[in-house]
Every structure is written in structure tokens, then in C-alpha cells.
Scaffold this motif. Structure first.
Motif, PDB file in Angstrom:
ATOM      1  N   ARG A  24       0.951  -1.182  -0.005  1.00  0.00           N
ATOM      2  CA  ARG A  24       0.068  -0.084   0.007  1.00  0.00           C
ATOM      3  C   ARG A  24       0.888   1.296  -0.078  1.00  0.00           C
ATOM      4  NH1 ARG A  24      -5.372  -0.389  -0.905  1.00  0.00           N
ATOM      5  NH2 ARG A  24      -5.298   1.553  -0.043  1.00  0.00           N
ATOM      6  N   THR A  25       1.987   1.430  -0.662  1.00  0.00           N
ATOM      7  CA  THR A  25       3.017   2.442  -0.968  1.00  0.00           C
ATOM      8  C   THR A  25       2.958   2.916  -2.261  1.00  0.00           C
ATOM      9  OG1 THR A  25       4.613   0.925  -0.970  1.00  0.00           O
ATOM     10  CG2 THR A  25       4.231   1.753   1.004  1.00  0.00           C
ATOM     11  N   HIS A  26       3.259   4.021  -2.232  1.00  0.00           N
ATOM     12  CA  HIS A  26       3.721   4.570  -3.723  1.00  0.00           C
ATOM     13  C   HIS A  26       5.006   5.349  -3.507  1.00  0.00           C
ATOM     14  CE1 HIS A  26       2.618   6.033  -7.690  1.00  0.00           C
ATOM     15  NE2 HIS A  26       3.207   7.256  -7.236  1.00  0.00           N
ATOM     16  N   HIS A  27       6.117   5.066  -4.512  1.00  0.00           N
ATOM     17  CA  HIS A  27       7.306   5.763  -4.541  1.00  0.00           C
ATOM     18  C   HIS A  27       7.242   6.783  -5.481  1.00  0.00           C
ATOM     19  CE1 HIS A  27       9.656   2.427  -2.160  1.00  0.00           C
ATOM     20  NE2 HIS A  27       8.378   2.231  -2.134  1.00  0.00           N
ATOM     21  N   VAL A  28       7.356   7.997  -5.156  1.00  0.00           N
ATOM     22  CA  VAL A  28       7.493   9.196  -6.081  1.00  0.00           C
ATOM     23  C   VAL A  28       8.759   9.603  -6.181  1.00  0.00           C
ATOM     24  CG1 VAL A  28       6.669  11.537  -6.204  1.00  0.00           C
ATOM     25  CG2 VAL A  28       5.255   9.951  -4.999  1.00  0.00           C
ATOM     26  N   THR A  29       9.329   9.428  -7.418  1.00  0.00           N
ATOM     27  CA  THR A  29      10.890   9.689  -7.905  1.00  0.00           C
ATOM     28  C   THR A  29      10.588  11.296  -8.703  1.00  0.00           C
ATOM     29  OG1 THR A  29      11.232   7.582  -8.254  1.00  0.00           O
ATOM     30  CG2 THR A  29      12.675   8.804  -9.159  1.00  0.00           C
ATOM     31  N   SER A  30      11.759  11.978  -8.099  1.00  0.00           N
ATOM     32  CA  SER A  30      11.899  13.403  -8.629  1.00  0.00           C
ATOM     33  C   SER A  30      13.042  13.806  -8.623  1.00  0.00           C
ATOM     34  CB  SER A  30      10.933  14.236  -7.590  1.00  0.00           C
ATOM     35  OG  SER A  30      11.499  14.386  -6.462  1.00  0.00           O
ATOM     36  N   ASN A  31      13.395  15.023  -9.171  1.00  0.00           N
ATOM     37  CA  ASN A  31      14.566  15.735  -9.526  1.00  0.00           C
ATOM     38  C   ASN A  31      15.473  14.808 -10.223  1.00  0.00           C
ATOM     39  OD1 ASN A  31      13.373  17.423  -7.962  1.00  0.00           O
ATOM     40  ND2 ASN A  31      14.570  17.661  -6.191  1.00  0.00           N
ATOM     41  N   LEU A  32      15.247  13.952 -11.171  1.00  0.00           N
ATOM     42  CA  LEU A  32      16.101  12.844 -11.484  1.00  0.00           C
ATOM     43  C   LEU A  32      17.217  13.581 -12.441  1.00  0.00           C
ATOM     44  CD1 LEU A  32      16.229  10.045 -12.337  1.00  0.00           C
ATOM     45  CD2 LEU A  32      14.664  10.250 -14.410  1.00  0.00           C
ATOM     46  N   VAL A  51       8.209   8.183  -0.417  1.00  0.00           N
ATOM     47  CA  VAL A  51       7.462   6.894  -0.085  1.00  0.00           C
ATOM     48  C   VAL A  51       6.368   7.438   0.275  1.00  0.00           C
ATOM     49  CG1 VAL A  51       7.523   4.702   0.738  1.00  0.00           C
ATOM     50  CG2 VAL A  51       9.672   5.261  -0.088  1.00  0.00           C
ATOM     51  N   MET A  52       5.081   7.161  -0.140  1.00  0.00           N
ATOM     52  CA  MET A  52       3.711   7.518   0.399  1.00  0.00           C
ATOM     53  C   MET A  52       3.035   6.131   0.915  1.00  0.00           C
ATOM     54  SD  MET A  52       3.898  10.852  -0.154  1.00  0.00           S
ATOM     55  CE  MET A  52       2.327  11.575  -0.094  1.00  0.00           C
ATOM     56  N   GLN A  53       2.348   6.379   1.663  1.00  0.00           N
ATOM     57  CA  GLN A  53       1.450   5.173   2.212  1.00  0.00           C
ATOM     58  C   GLN A  53       0.036   5.655   2.610  1.00  0.00           C
ATOM     59  OE1 GLN A  53       2.499   2.921   5.372  1.00  0.00           O
ATOM     60  NE2 GLN A  53       2.014   1.002   4.441  1.00  0.00           N
ATOM     61  N   ALA A  54      -0.879   4.826   2.178  1.00  0.00           N
ATOM     62  CA  ALA A  54      -2.419   5.100   2.694  1.00  0.00           C
ATOM     63  C   ALA A  54      -2.944   3.763   2.916  1.00  0.00           C
ATOM     64  CB  ALA A  54      -3.158   5.861   1.718  1.00  0.00           C
ATOM     65  N   LEU A  55      -3.864   3.601   3.981  1.00  0.00           N
ATOM     66  CA  LEU A  55      -4.660   2.341   4.249  1.00  0.00           C
ATOM     67  C   LEU A  55      -6.102   3.136   4.710  1.00  0.00           C
ATOM     68  CD1 LEU A  55      -2.038   1.085   6.621  1.00  0.00           C
ATOM     69  CD2 LEU A  55      -2.791  -0.152   4.276  1.00  0.00           C
ATOM     70  N   PRO A  56      -7.194   2.252   4.731  1.00  0.00           N
ATOM     71  CA  PRO A  56      -8.485   2.637   5.267  1.00  0.00           C
ATOM     72  C   PRO A  56      -8.312   3.217   6.326  1.00  0.00           C
ATOM     73  CG  PRO A  56      -8.538   0.605   4.368  1.00  0.00           C
ATOM     74  CD  PRO A  56      -7.029   0.874   4.172  1.00  0.00           C
ATOM     75  N   GLU A  57      -7.534   2.896   7.355  1.00  0.00           N
ATOM     76  CA  GLU A  57      -7.391   3.673   8.845  1.00  0.00           C
ATOM     77  C   GLU A  57      -6.257   4.603   8.770  1.00  0.00           C
ATOM     78  OE1 GLU A  57      -4.769  -0.074   8.916  1.00  0.00           O
ATOM     79  OE2 GLU A  57      -6.992   0.268   8.123  1.00  0.00           O
ATOM     80  N   LEU A  58      -5.527   4.887   7.612  1.00  0.00           N
ATOM     81  CA  LEU A  58      -4.336   5.575   7.570  1.00  0.00           C
ATOM     82  C   LEU A  58      -4.420   6.690   6.529  1.00  0.00           C
ATOM     83  CD1 LEU A  58      -1.328   5.916   8.886  1.00  0.00           C
ATOM     84  CD2 LEU A  58      -0.744   4.514   6.992  1.00  0.00           C
ATOM     85  N   PRO A  59      -4.620   8.089   6.577  1.00  0.00           N
ATOM     86  CA  PRO A  59      -4.744   8.743   5.496  1.00  0.00           C
ATOM     87  C   PRO A  59      -3.254   8.744   4.842  1.00  0.00           C
ATOM     88  CG  PRO A  59      -4.412   9.973   7.683  1.00  0.00           C
ATOM     89  CD  PRO A  59      -4.642   8.714   8.134  1.00  0.00           C
ATOM     90  N   LEU A  60      -3.260   9.142   3.476  1.00  0.00           N
ATOM     91  CA  LEU A  60      -2.273   9.388   2.658  1.00  0.00           C
ATOM     92  C   LEU A  60      -1.064  10.381   3.350  1.00  0.00           C
ATOM     93  CD1 LEU A  60      -0.763   8.788  -0.112  1.00  0.00           C
ATOM     94  CD2 LEU A  60      -1.877  10.667  -0.899  1.00  0.00           C
ATOM     95  N   GLN A  61       0.175   9.732   3.334  1.00  0.00           N
ATOM     96  CA  GLN A  61       1.021  10.384   4.166  1.00  0.00           C
ATOM     97  C   GLN A  61       2.492  10.015   3.555  1.00  0.00           C
ATOM     98  OE1 GLN A  61       1.762   9.272   8.369  1.00  0.00           O
ATOM     99  NE2 GLN A  61      -0.108   8.315   8.097  1.00  0.00           N
TER     100      GLN A  61
END
Length: 104
Positions: A24-32, A51-61
Motif C-alpha cells: 500500500r505504498t507509492h514511491h514518488v521519484t523526482s529531481n532526476l 515513499v507515500m502510504q495510505a490505508l483505510p485507517e491511515l490517511p495518505l502520508q
């Protein structure tokens, strides 16, 4: 880590995987920044990762931030990705992402 089996084992041993089969993560790659040596058939890149993560009980952060240092090689006319070095220097709440952190 070196080799497919060692990398897979490290991920199995450390990541919490949810019912959808992902952490349940998303890796945002920037400044390449990429430097290519066409003649040698090699390239290197540097980038930032968040690295971002969100779950039903955890807001995107954001839960972690750092740098990727990658190396590429051209083999038989195709670019390959033989090495990634990861340096994480900012860590937030990883208790829903890493097994060891969840056990704390």
C-alpha cells in the motif's frame, strides 16, 4: 543486497503486505538527473524518492524520503538496470510498512 533471491527474501522478511498483495505504498521519484555515456554504453542517475502510504485507517502520508543512485548498462542493444543504491535519510511512521517497526 545482491541477486534476485536475496532481494526477494529481504522484501518478504521486512515488508507488511496487505490483502491486495501490495504494501500500500507509492514511491514518488523526482529531481532526476541522468548522465549517459553512449560510447561506453553506460549511464548513471540520481534522484529523490518520497515513499507515500495510505490505508483505510491511515490517511495518505509520506513515510520516508531519500535518494536513489542508479547504474545502467547497454547489453546486446538493450538498456539494463544492474544496480540501485537507496539512501533513506528521512523516516516517518513506518509501523504500517515494515515488520520490525510494527513490532516496536
Amino acid at each position: 543486497m545482491r541477486g534476485r533471491e536475496a532481494i526477494e527474501k529481504m522484501f518478504r522478511d521486512t515488508l507488511i503486505v496487505y490483502s491486495d498483495g501490495t504494501p500500500r505504498t507509492h514511491h514518488v521519484t523526482s529531481n532526476l538527473a541522468i548522465e549517459v555515456d553512449e560510447q561506453a554504453g553506460t549511464a548513471v542517475s540520481r534522484s529523490c524518492v518520497t515513499v507515500m502510504q495510505a490505508l483505510p485507517e491511515l490517511p495518505l502520508q509520506p513515510i520516508a524520503g531519500g535518494r536513489y543512485h542508479d547504474r545502467f548498462e547497454r547489453r546486446n542493444g538493450r538498456w539494463c538496470f544492474p544496480e540501485r543504491r537507496v539512501r533513506i535519510n528521512l523516516v516517518g511512521d513506518v509501523s504500517h510498512h515494515l515488520r520490525q517497526a510494527a513490532a516496536l
